[in-house]
Design a protein around this motif. Structure first.
Motif: not given
Length: 381
Positions: A186-197, A277-278, A307-309
């Motif tokens: 099971h993935f706790d993907g609370a922030r999965l959205w930004e993992c792609g890069p 990226a930024h 990620t962005h954090q």
């Protein structure tokens, strides 16, 4: 949180909301009227403006569930008012199917740190830890865990360790190791959205496809009001709906939160790679500014954000650093850092950490903007 803490937090949110320049944004910033007007304007121009109001999870909430299932590549998704409830339900559903009440997860994972022991107290589950290192467990650590477990839960990214991720190859190997032990993943993907890069540009569907079920949040990165979704096989989601009702999560109407989640999926999700990226540009500029500063020691973690954090560490008391953050906003209108907290238990005294989030407002910041803000921040100490 006691009354004094709540009052202090409310005052800080008011101050952050008044900043003219900021690296990131928070759904808690601002006032009720403008927020509702923004959401109403978006709804009118979106395909969801004429969607039926929800009653106990139909209408626009059901539309959100279908959208999440499509994005993550699962047959169904179930909306929950909180991520804590979504994960409770997911893990107890898998416990019933595997015949094991043991969940393997990191000791810094959200259920262990931020949920008041809910897995054991509410769901009767027991946790074991493949590693205590500040990173996700390796495949070998999963293989070497000395007792059986039914579910391996992986938090992507591991927030309290610094929003860190393994490499794609390491993640695949760890998932395979759990399957070798007849466990589900099971993935706790609370922030999965930004993992792609970090995973070589892979989209949420490919990442989620490694797991048997995935939880995602709508407010942590997408700017929604609240809410979460659990995506998985049809039998699991059907049972999850029953447990959602039992846990008190079948709310009469939730259309504002559902609309804000759909808005986040339409507007923020495509932008997240640019934020990642930024964030790397900002982290480098922070490093350069702190190297030139009188600060005796600092840490940017990870050195290159996954990620962005990311985290920033400084050897001062958190109260002094939070006060300097407030002073910078009040004197210049610039919000560089938010609240600072003590370092982890067992760490050196007098060290504080904060989290930096780079989102749409931060894309306008140049490296020199970052360095100037750091100089102003440190001058307030």
């Amino acid at each position: 949180m006691d009354d004094d803490d709540a009052q202090q937090r409310a005052e800080l949110v008011r101050i952050w909301g008044g900043a003219r320049r900021r690296l990131g944004s928070s759904s808690a910033d601002g006032a009720v009227g403008p927020r509702l007007r923004e959401l109403a304007a978006w709804a009118e121009s979106s395909p969801y403006g004429d969607e039926a109001l929800d009653l106990y999870g139909d209408g626009v909430v059901a539309a959100l569930e279908r959208r999440v299932a499509e994005l993550l590549g699962f047959p169904e998704a179930v909306y929950f008012p909180t991520g804590t409830m979504a994960q409770q339900v997911a893990l107890r559903c898998w416990a019933g199917r595997t015949g094991s009440d043991v969940v393997a997860l990191h000791p810094l994972a959200h259920p262990e740190v931020h949920e008041e022991g809910a897995l054991g107290a509410v769901s009767g589950l027991r946790t074991v830890h493949p590693t205590t290192a500040p990173r996700l467990p390796t495949a070998q650590e999963v293989r070497d865990l000395p007792e059986p477990f039914g579910t391996l839960m992986l938090e992507l990214p591991l927030r309290d360790a610094g929003f860190v991720l393994p490499s794609w190859e390491e993640l695949v190997e760890t998932v395979d190791a759990a399957r070798e032990r007849d466990a589900v993943v099971h993935f706790d993907g609370a922030r999965l959205w930004e993992c792609g890069p970090h995973f070589g540009g892979r989209d949420p569907r490919e990442i989620a496809g490694l797991a048997d079920s995935v939880y995602v949040s709508f407010y942590k990165s997408l700017g929604g009001m609240a809410g979460a979704a659990l995506a998985g096989p049809e039998d699991v989601t059907a049972e999850a709906r029953t447990w959602r009702h039992r846990y008190g999560g079948l709310v009469f109407q939730q259309y504002p939160a559902a609309l804000s989640a759909l808005r986040g999926l339409e507007e923020e999700l495509p932008r997240l790679p640019s934020y990642v990226a930024h964030a790397r540009v900002v982290a480098q500029a922070l490093r350069e500014a702190l190297e030139e500063s009188p600060a005796p020691w600092f840490r940017i973690h990870p050195e290159v954000p996954h990620t962005h954090q990311f985290q920033v560490w400084l050897p001062y008391e958190p109260e002094a650093l939070t006060a300097a953050s407030v002073r910078l906003v009040e004197e210049t209108g610039t919000l560089l850092f938010r609240r600072w907290f003590p370092g982890p238990a067992g760490g050196p005294p007098g060290v504080a950490t904060t989290e930096v989030t780079v989102a749409a407002p931060g894309l306008e910041w140049t490296p020199e903007d970052v360095r100037e803000a750091v100089r102003g921040f440190l001058a307030g100490l």
